[in-house]
Design a protein around this motif. Structure first.
Motif, short mmCIF file in Angstrom:
data_model
loop_
_atom_site.label_atom_id
_atom_site.label_comp_id
_atom_site.label_asym_id
_atom_site.label_seq_id
_atom_site.Cartn_x
_atom_site.Cartn_y
_atom_site.Cartn_z
N LEU A 89 -12.23 57.21 -7.82
CA LEU A 89 -13.31 57.88 -8.55
C LEU A 89 -14.48 58.07 -7.58
CD1 LEU A 89 -14.56 58.91 -11.24
CD2 LEU A 89 -15.42 56.59 -11.60
N PHE A 90 -14.79 59.32 -7.28
CA PHE A 90 -15.92 59.61 -6.39
C PHE A 90 -17.15 59.92 -7.23
CE2 PHE A 90 -18.58 62.50 -3.85
CZ PHE A 90 -18.77 61.70 -2.72
N LEU A 91 -18.23 59.22 -6.94
CA LEU A 91 -19.48 59.44 -7.68
C LEU A 91 -20.25 60.59 -7.05
CD1 LEU A 91 -21.41 58.20 -9.93
CD2 LEU A 91 -22.54 57.05 -8.04
N MET A 92 -20.34 61.71 -7.78
CA MET A 92 -21.15 62.84 -7.30
C MET A 92 -22.60 62.57 -7.67
SD MET A 92 -19.00 66.38 -7.63
CE MET A 92 -20.31 67.30 -6.82
N THR A 93 -23.44 62.40 -6.66
CA THR A 93 -24.80 61.90 -6.88
C THR A 93 -25.86 63.00 -6.93
OG1 THR A 93 -24.74 61.46 -4.52
CG2 THR A 93 -24.44 59.58 -5.99
N GLY A 94 -25.46 64.26 -6.81
CA GLY A 94 -26.44 65.35 -6.89
C GLY A 94 -26.89 65.80 -5.51
N GLY A 95 -28.10 66.35 -5.44
CA GLY A 95 -28.61 66.77 -4.13
C GLY A 95 -28.32 68.20 -3.77
N LEU A 96 -27.87 68.98 -4.77
CA LEU A 96 -27.58 70.40 -4.51
C LEU A 96 -28.72 71.16 -3.79
CD1 LEU A 96 -26.05 73.14 -4.91
CD2 LEU A 96 -26.90 73.13 -7.24
N PRO A 97 -30.00 70.93 -4.13
CA PRO A 97 -31.05 71.69 -3.44
C PRO A 97 -31.01 71.54 -1.92
CG PRO A 97 -31.96 70.57 -5.36
CD PRO A 97 -30.55 70.06 -5.19
N GLY A 98 -30.46 70.42 -1.46
CA GLY A 98 -30.36 70.19 -0.01
C GLY A 98 -29.56 71.27 0.70
N LEU A 99 -28.57 71.86 0.00
CA LEU A 99 -27.77 72.90 0.64
C LEU A 99 -28.64 74.07 1.09
CD1 LEU A 99 -24.54 73.08 -1.56
CD2 LEU A 99 -24.72 72.29 0.81
#
Ligand SMILES: *Cc1c(COP(=O)(O)O)cnc(C)c1O
Length: 337
Positions: free
Chosen positions: A320-330
């Motif tokens: 189980l991989f925890l997706m922690t967010g941070g999309l704006p970083g892209l």
């Protein structure tokens, strides 16, 4: 089927910021391509407030702590593209607190996107005042000075910890451990590993404390460090887990081997892109339509892919991989891609 012992957090003040339980989803195409394991994601990037991400779980307890002391203003520090800073600004806006962010230039990037787009654009839209302090070593003295002058002007200031990682903030991830346990039992599934990025350590520390408090083996949680070297990250994370567990169950001790942490993905430094990170972001996006961030999730997922390909997980393991967010970083790292 065993029933998960519930984790009772009702005695801790909490300011709700999440919409509810975040989903767990299978990554069927990726799993098929890898062949040897099953991969699932826990979607902690799917939260409505301020673009979402792991810091909101911590902020539910930190904002409550600020309110309990009667704060009207919240301050915190972070790197220029800090997700923690952005989500602190969003939570502050929602809670009606003024917010000031001390952002450093700790990452060696100075293009327009990095300096002004991504999280920084959102910080200002969310109403935060951004202080640009280039030297990371100057950030704490600046913060103390700014706090003192705001207090002298009659404001009640709450300083949120680095990365939201204090024993109070970590309660958010202790709660997430209970959430994962309940979801896996409802799915009739046992995850062999829960994989997370380790930055300030609070995500892993909270999960570890939560599993220990529920009488479960905390070594199910494995992190890839993306900020501090392994020995330092281990010490910080253990210390936070210990403090968090002690607040949940006074007198309990976190064993040294409870913190499973893997090195090797930092590359040139925190926030510095690696080829493995770029490959991981592209793989996740093109096979599954999911967006990892370049600083945390991208590097942690790169580590996971490497270890799966190297045969480090048992055949048929459920990860189980925890997706922690941070999309704006892209959007701040456009040039890195
Ligand atoms: C802060 C952050 C992390 C790391 O969490 P810590 O609790 O600081 O270890 C992981 N992913 C994203 C997107 C983050 O913003």
């Amino acid at each position: 089927m065993s029933t998960a012992p519930p984790l009772d957090l009702t005695r801790f003040a909490r300011h709700r910021l999440l919409d509810g339980v975040t989903p767990i989803q299978p990554l069927a195409r990726l799993g098929k391509q890898l062949g040897s394991v099953e991969i699932f994601v826990k979607r902690d990037d799917l939260m409505g407030l301020g673009g979402g991400g792991n810091k909101l779980r911590k902020l539910e307890f930190l904002i409550a702590e600020a309110q309990a002391m009667g704060a009207d203003t919240i301050l915190t520090v972070g790197a220029r593209q800090s997700n923690h800073a952005r989500l602190t600004a969003a939570a502050a806006a929602k809670a009606g607190l003024a917010c000031e962010l001390v952002l450093t230039r700790s990452v060696p990037r100075d293009d327009e996107d990095f300096v002004h787009n991504g999280n920084v654009l959102l910080d200002t839209l969310l109403g935060a005042r951004v202080h640009d302090v280039a030297d990371p070593a100057a950030a704490m003295p600046f913060l103390q000075h700014r706090t003192a002058s705001l207090r002298a002007a009659g404001r009640t200031v709450y300083v949120a910890p680095f990365g939201g990682s204090s024993a109070v903030g970590c309660l958010g991830y202790a709660n997430c451990a209970a959430e994962i346990l309940a979801q896996s039992e409802a799915m009739n599934t046992r995850f062999d590993r829960i994989v997370v990025p380790n930055g300030s350590g609070g995500t892993q520390a909270g999960l570890v404390a939560g599993f220990l408090a529920m009488g479960r083996d905390p070594r199910v949680v494995q992190s890839y460090t993306v900020l501090a070297a392994a020995d330092k990250a281990h010490a910080t994370t253990w210390g936070l887990a210990q403090e968090t567990l002690a607040s949940l169950q006074p007198g309990r001790k976190v064993p040294g081997d409870a913190i499973v942490l893997v090195d090797g993905q930092i590359g040139g430094g925190y926030g510095v892109p690696t080829d493995a990170m770029r490959e991981a972001v592209r793989t996740m996006a093109s096979l599954e339509g999911l967006l990892l961030d370049p600083v945390y999730g991208g590097k942690a997922f790169a580590g996971l892919l490497q270890d799966v390909r190297a045969g480090k997980f048992a055949k048929g393991a459920k990860l189980l991989f925890l997706m922690t967010g941070g999309l704006p970083g892209l959007f701040a790292y456009r040039r890195a891609f």
